[in-house]
Scaffold this active site. Sequence first.
Site, PDB file in Angstrom:
ATOM      1  N   GLU A 158       0.831  -1.213   0.000  1.00 34.90           N
ATOM      2  CA  GLU A 158       0.000   0.000   0.000  1.00 34.90           C
ATOM      3  C   GLU A 158       0.866   1.264   0.000  1.00 34.90           C
ATOM      4  OE1 GLU A 158      -4.279  -1.305   1.792  1.00 34.90           O
ATOM      5  OE2 GLU A 158      -2.877  -0.438   3.225  1.00 34.90           O
ATOM      6  N   GLU A 234      -6.394  -7.721  -0.519  1.00 34.45           N
ATOM      7  CA  GLU A 234      -6.867  -7.702   0.862  1.00 34.45           C
ATOM      8  C   GLU A 234      -8.370  -7.446   0.846  1.00 34.45           C
ATOM      9  OE1 GLU A 234      -4.906  -5.224   3.658  1.00 34.45           O
ATOM     10  OE2 GLU A 234      -2.888  -5.896   3.114  1.00 34.45           O
TER      11      GLU A 234
END
Length: 580
Positions: A158, A234
Site C-alpha cells: 500500500e 486484501e
Amino acid sequence: MSDFTIGESEFLLDGEPFRILSGALHYFRVHPQSWADRIEKARLMGLNTIETYVPWNAHSPVRGTFGTEGMLDLAAFLRQVAEAGMYAIVRPGPYICAEWDNGGLPAWLFAEPGVGVRRYEKQFLAAVEEYLEQVLRIVRPLQVDQGGPVLLVQVENEYGAFGDDPAYLRFLVDVTRQAGITVPLVTVDQPEDAMLAAGGVDGVLRTASFGSRSAERLRTLRAHQPSGPLMCMEFWDGWFDHWGGPHHTTSVADAAAELDALLAAGASVNVYMFHGGTNFGLTSGANDKGVYRPTITSYDYDAPLDEAGNPTAKYDAFREVISRYAEVPPATPRPATPAPAFRVTLGEPVRLLASPGLWGSWSDHREAPSLDELDARLALFRTEIDVDGATMLNVGEVRDRAQVFLNGDPVGVLDREQHDQAIMLPRGRGRLEIVVEDQGRVNYGPRIGEPKGLVGPIRLGSESLADWSVCAIDLDAVPRLWESAAVGAAGVGPTAWRTTFLAEEPADHFLQTDAWGKGFAWVNGFCLGRYWRRGPQRTLFVPGPVIRAGSNELVVLELNALSEPTAQFVPGPSLGPLEL
C-alpha cells in the site's frame, strides 16, 4: 513444476485459467504446531492459496541476523502449505503494516541519522537489500516454477497511501528479480486514483485492498490496470481493535454478499484475514493520527477462523459463497471443545522497585536515554531531586506510558494517549523513579520509526533533570526471576507473580484478565502478550502446544495492581463489547 503467468484477463497455471482463492494466515501469529490445522481448515473452506506477510523486525531484531526458528520458520510454513495441496503468496514488504510493531521495520534501522523511511535513500536501501536477499533466499526454491507453492511475490505494501517515489519501487523490483524471483510480482493499494498511481510500477500487476463496494472498486482498479487479472489482495472481512475501544465485528451477511460480488465479477481474492491469530509477546503495533492508540494482543479480526482457530458463522457463509464458483471439499472442521475452566492463586511476589538489579542491567547517563538506546521495551529511570516544596515534573513527550514514583510512593501516570506532559510532585526531595513502557510502535503513517521513551527535555520546575541511573528491564528473563530473587510482600509498583496449574493434556486455554490492571503474562516461558483492564480484550489466548501434560507455570508481570491475586481460566474467548 508448474508455469504460472499473467494472461490478458486471467492468471494462467500451465496455460489454463486459474482463479486465486486465498486466505491470509500469518505464520508469525500462530504457533508452528497449529499451522497444519489452520491450513487444512482453509482448504476445507474452499480456498486454494495461503497468503502471508514476512515481518522483517521479527526475523532481524539485530542487524546482520536473520532468525528462522520456531514461529519464524517461513520455509517450514510454506512447505506445509504445499503438503496440503495449496499454493502461496508471499508479501515481504519491507514494510507490511499489518497492525504489527513498526509495520515490520526494525527499530535499529533508524539509529543512524538521516536514514530514509520507505524511500530511495542509500542507508535505507542498503538495509532493505540485505533483508530481501535473506528472505528471498528462502522463497526462491519454493516458487511454483521450481516445484514449490509460491505463485506471487508482492512489492512493498500500500505504498500509494504513504509516498510517491518510483525510483524506490523500481529498486525493490530489481532487487527481487536479482534474488531469483521468477514468479509474477504484484503491488497492492487502496482503490483510489492517487494511491493506485503512486503505488504502482510499470510491468508489475496492480491489485487492490477493500472490504466493500466491490464492483465499484474493481472498476477503479481496472482503470489503472487495463489488462491482466483483477485481484483484491486484501478483502477486509473484519477489523482490528485498539486498547480502550470497542471490539470490531462485521456483518456476516454483508461480508458474504461482498465476497459474492467480487467472485461474480471474475476477480481473484485474498481474504484478509482468514485467520488472524495473536500478537504474542510485544509485537502489536499502534496508530497515531493525532491520538496514539495501541493495538490489542488479540488479532482475531472477526475472521472466518477465530483467534483459537475455530470456525465462525463467517466461515460457513464464505464456504457457501465459494461453492458457487469452485469445488469445495465435502468435509468440514470438527466443532471445538471448550477449554478447561479453573482458578489458581498467584503468589511469590517480586517487586521491581524493591530489587531492580535482578530485573536487568543498570547504566548511568547524563541525559535520559531513549528506550531504543537501551534496547529495551520497559525501563526504570532513577535520579535524586532536591528542591523546596511541591514541584512540577515536565516531559517533552512520553512514548508511551510513564509511571512516576517518589521515595517509593506512586505519584501518577503520564499517558501518551492523553497527551500528558506534566505531573505535580508533592515534595521536591528524594528518589524520583519513572517506569517507562513502550506500548507498541506506530505501524501506519508518518510516525513510523520514531524513537521510544522520554523524548525531549525533562524538567523539574524550570531546571533540567540530569544524572540518571537506568535499569533496562529484560522482559524475556521475567519468568526466571525466582531463580535469584527473594520473594517479598506485595506492594506498590510493578510486581511479578507466579503460580502453577495442572493440565491433563496439551489443549487450548483462555486466561481471563479483567480482574488485573495492566501487564504481561507468560505460560511455561512463552509470552502470551499484553493485557489491560481498559479492554476491550478480556482474555489471553494460550495455544495448546504451549501447555504440558502435568504441571505448568504461569507468570504475570502486573504494572499497576491486581484487584485479587488469582488467575482464572475460562472456557472461551472474551474480546469485549461491540459498543462503548
